[in-house]
Design a protein around this motif. Structure first.
Motif, PDB file in Angstrom:
ATOM      1  N   ALA A  85       0.830  -1.214   0.000  1.00 29.98           N
ATOM      2  CA  ALA A  85       0.000   0.000   0.000  1.00 29.98           C
ATOM      3  C   ALA A  85       0.863   1.263   0.000  1.00 29.98           C
ATOM      4  CB  ALA A  85      -0.913  -0.004   1.225  1.00 29.98           C
ATOM      5  N   THR A  86       0.343   2.324  -0.617  1.00 32.55           N
ATOM      6  CA  THR A  86       1.004   3.629  -0.574  1.00 32.55           C
ATOM      7  C   THR A  86       1.069   4.089   0.890  1.00 32.55           C
ATOM      8  OG1 THR A  86       0.050   4.153  -2.712  1.00 32.55           O
ATOM      9  CG2 THR A  86       0.894   6.012  -1.429  1.00 32.55           C
ATOM     10  N   GLU A  87       2.179   4.723   1.260  1.00 31.68           N
ATOM     11  CA  GLU A  87       2.338   5.156   2.654  1.00 31.68           C
ATOM     12  C   GLU A  87       2.440   6.673   2.765  1.00 31.68           C
ATOM     13  OE1 GLU A  87       4.600   2.290   5.365  1.00 31.68           O
ATOM     14  OE2 GLU A  87       5.677   2.076   3.475  1.00 31.68           O
ATOM     15  N   ASP A  88       2.014   7.170   3.911  1.00 28.62           N
ATOM     16  CA  ASP A  88       2.038   8.604   4.221  1.00 28.62           C
ATOM     17  C   ASP A  88       3.432   8.958   4.752  1.00 28.62           C
ATOM     18  OD1 ASP A  88       1.574  11.190   5.107  1.00 28.62           O
ATOM     19  OD2 ASP A  88       0.381  10.573   6.851  1.00 28.62           O
ATOM     20  N   GLU A  89       4.396   9.057   3.824  1.00 28.49           N
ATOM     21  CA  GLU A  89       5.789   9.235   4.238  1.00 28.49           C
ATOM     22  C   GLU A  89       6.003  10.467   5.106  1.00 28.49           C
ATOM     23  OE1 GLU A  89      10.313   9.458   2.383  1.00 28.49           O
ATOM     24  OE2 GLU A  89       8.643   8.871   1.096  1.00 28.49           O
ATOM     25  N   SER A  90       5.458  11.615   4.685  1.00 30.86           N
ATOM     26  CA  SER A  90       5.685  12.843   5.460  1.00 30.86           C
ATOM     27  C   SER A  90       5.012  12.742   6.830  1.00 30.86           C
ATOM     28  CB  SER A  90       5.196  14.075   4.700  1.00 30.86           C
ATOM     29  OG  SER A  90       3.803  13.974   4.463  1.00 30.86           O
ATOM     30  N   GLY A  91       3.823  12.137   6.867  1.00 28.40           N
ATOM     31  CA  GLY A  91       3.111  11.985   8.135  1.00 28.40           C
ATOM     32  C   GLY A  91       3.849  11.070   9.104  1.00 28.40           C
ATOM     33  N   ILE A  92       4.404   9.970   8.578  1.00 30.18           N
ATOM     34  CA  ILE A  92       5.160   9.019   9.409  1.00 30.18           C
ATOM     35  C   ILE A  92       6.395   9.714   9.981  1.00 30.18           C
ATOM     36  CG2 ILE A  92       6.580   6.917   9.333  1.00 30.18           C
ATOM     37  CD1 ILE A  92       4.512   5.945   7.122  1.00 30.18           C
ATOM     38  N   LYS A  93       7.100  10.452   9.135  1.00 31.95           N
ATOM     39  CA  LYS A  93       8.335  11.119   9.591  1.00 31.95           C
ATOM     40  C   LYS A  93       8.029  12.213  10.618  1.00 31.95           C
ATOM     41  CE  LYS A  93      11.174   9.997   5.596  1.00 31.95           C
ATOM     42  NZ  LYS A  93      11.796  10.453   4.336  1.00 31.95           N
ATOM     43  N   LYS A  94       6.933  12.953  10.406  1.00 31.29           N
ATOM     44  CA  LYS A  94       6.564  13.994  11.371  1.00 31.29           C
ATOM     45  C   LYS A  94       6.181  13.362  12.708  1.00 31.29           C
ATOM     46  CE  LYS A  94       3.351  17.642  12.596  1.00 31.29           C
ATOM     47  NZ  LYS A  94       3.204  17.062  13.957  1.00 31.29           N
ATOM     48  N   ALA A  95       5.396  12.269  12.645  1.00 31.13           N
ATOM     49  CA  ALA A  95       4.983  11.592  13.882  1.00 31.13           C
ATOM     50  C   ALA A  95       6.204  11.075  14.644  1.00 31.13           C
ATOM     51  CB  ALA A  95       4.030  10.441  13.544  1.00 31.13           C
ATOM     52  N   ALA A  96       7.178  10.531  13.910  1.00 33.86           N
ATOM     53  CA  ALA A  96       8.394  10.036  14.554  1.00 33.86           C
ATOM     54  C   ALA A  96       9.130  11.178  15.260  1.00 33.86           C
ATOM     55  CB  ALA A  96       9.301   9.359  13.528  1.00 33.86           C
ATOM     56  N   GLU A  97       9.185  12.344  14.609  1.00 36.26           N
ATOM     57  CA  GLU A  97       9.849  13.496  15.247  1.00 36.26           C
ATOM     58  C   GLU A  97       9.105  13.911  16.516  1.00 36.26           C
ATOM     59  OE1 GLU A  97      12.862  14.638  14.494  1.00 36.26           O
ATOM     60  OE2 GLU A  97      12.817  13.011  13.015  1.00 36.26           O
ATOM     61  N   ASP A  98       7.765  13.844  16.482  1.00 34.96           N
ATOM     62  CA  ASP A  98       6.977  14.186  17.679  1.00 34.96           C
ATOM     63  C   ASP A  98       7.312  13.252  18.840  1.00 34.96           C
ATOM     64  OD1 ASP A  98       5.737  16.231  16.302  1.00 34.96           O
ATOM     65  OD2 ASP A  98       3.907  15.099  15.871  1.00 34.96           O
ATOM     66  N   ILE A  99       7.439  11.959  18.546  1.00 33.93           N
ATOM     67  CA  ILE A  99       7.769  10.995  19.605  1.00 33.93           C
ATOM     68  C   ILE A  99       9.199  11.224  20.096  1.00 33.93           C
ATOM     69  CG2 ILE A  99       7.947   8.535  20.212  1.00 33.93           C
ATOM     70  CD1 ILE A  99       5.044   9.696  19.642  1.00 33.93           C
ATOM     71  N   LYS A 100      10.082  11.586  19.183  1.00 30.52           N
ATOM     72  CA  LYS A 100      11.478  11.872  19.596  1.00 30.52           C
ATOM     73  C   LYS A 100      11.534  13.063  20.553  1.00 30.52           C
ATOM     74  CE  LYS A 100      13.338   9.851  15.376  1.00 30.52           C
ATOM     75  NZ  LYS A 100      13.874  10.107  14.027  1.00 30.52           N
ATOM     76  N   THR A 101      10.592  14.015  20.440  1.00 30.95           N
ATOM     77  CA  THR A 101      10.597  15.139  21.386  1.00 30.95           C
ATOM     78  C   THR A 101      10.249  14.656  22.795  1.00 30.95           C
ATOM     79  OG1 THR A 101       8.292  15.786  20.960  1.00 30.95           O
ATOM     80  CG2 THR A 101       9.986  16.887  19.653  1.00 30.95           C
ATOM     81  N   ILE A 102       9.395  13.622  22.890  1.00 30.57           N
ATOM     82  CA  ILE A 102       9.098  13.046  24.213  1.00 30.57           C
ATOM     83  C   ILE A 102      10.354  12.367  24.768  1.00 30.57           C
ATOM     84  CG2 ILE A 102       7.721  11.339  25.479  1.00 30.57           C
ATOM     85  CD1 ILE A 102       5.451  11.752  23.547  1.00 30.57           C
ATOM     86  N   ILE A 103      11.047  11.625  23.910  1.00 29.58           N
ATOM     87  CA  ILE A 103      12.286  10.950  24.326  1.00 29.58           C
ATOM     88  C   ILE A 103      13.300  11.986  24.821  1.00 29.58           C
ATOM     89  CG2 ILE A 103      14.267   9.589  23.503  1.00 29.58           C
ATOM     90  CD1 ILE A 103      12.240   8.239  21.513  1.00 29.58           C
TER      91      ILE A 103
END
Length: 234
Positions: A85-103
């Motif tokens: 399936a096509t993936e939401d690349e920009s959305g996945i990368k942004k979400a990962a950055e959000d979680i990294k801010t918690i870390i």
């Protein structure tokens, strides 16, 4: 939860299960599509260790293509639930950055990365795998329940900019054998892919007979064992 720290909005809203003694470790756990952190905070409470802080953030409400663009809590958009399936690349990368801010916030508050486990269920498990493997820090481990590896075609190249220590990142992957939403086969393909990115000895892939797209007491017992192993009492 973090007072006036406006730089980590996900943390301000997150459900936190505090330790009953000095917190020397943290587990950040991400819920699945359409869910919130509340249910998983309850699950974490049932297996809690007294020196561990459990953080269960909530995803924002966004339109999800897979569900006819309905607004619902989602870490990123989903177009389909198969490996092609096509993936939401920009959305996945942004979400990962959000979680990294918690870390980063936990690191600044005195919990080192090697005392932080990142985990999640379904879409949250997918995001936890992607985030941990692209993080500049090597974490204590990843708990990936009923999920897949997002943007799998971009690995292992995408790890090169991250910590070289990811080769020895412990991963617990669990999957229900009766999962109709994300079939066991996809979990198996993910495990194969992960063995090309991470030292195969660091990956544990457990399957649970008759378990649908959900968790179980047996699975949570395996999660607790993994947390105890990689976040031992100091």
């Amino acid at each position: 939860m973090c007072g006036n720290n406006m730089s980590v909005p996900l943390l301000d809203e997150a459900v936190t299960v505090s330790g009953t003694e000095k917190e020397t470790a943290a587990v950040i756990f991400l819920h699945g599509l359409g869910d919130t952190g509340h249910g998983w905070a309850d699950s974490m409470t049932s297996i809690r260790l007294p020196y561990v802080k459990y953080i269960c953030p909530h995803a924002s409400h966004i339109p999800v293509t897979l569900n006819m663009k309905m607004m619902m809590p989602a870490w990123f958009d989903l177009m389909g639930l198969n490996p092609e399936a096509t993936e939401d690349e920009s959305g996945i990368k942004k979400a990962a950055e959000d979680i990294k801010t918690i870390i980063e916030h936990e690191i600044k508050n005195g919990i080192p990365p090697h005392r932080i486990i990142l985990g999640g269920f379904s879409q949250g498990g997918a995001l936890s795998l992607y985030t941990a493997l692209t993080c500049q820090h090597q974490l204590a481990g990843v708990v990936a329940l009923s999920c897949w590896l997002p943007l799998h075609r971009s690995f292992p190249e995408v790890c090169l900019g991250a910590s070289t220590g990811h080769k020895n990142l412990p991963i617990l992957q669990c999957h229900g054998e009766a999962d109709a939403m994300i079939p066991l086969e996809f979990g198996g393909l993910t495990a194969v892919k992960l063995r090309h990115i991470v030292n195969p000895q660091m990956i544990t892939f457990k399957t649970f007979p008759k378990l649908p797209h959900s968790s179980s007491p047996e699975e949570m017992a395996a999660v607790k064992e993994f947390i105890e192993k990689y976040l031992p009492r100091i």
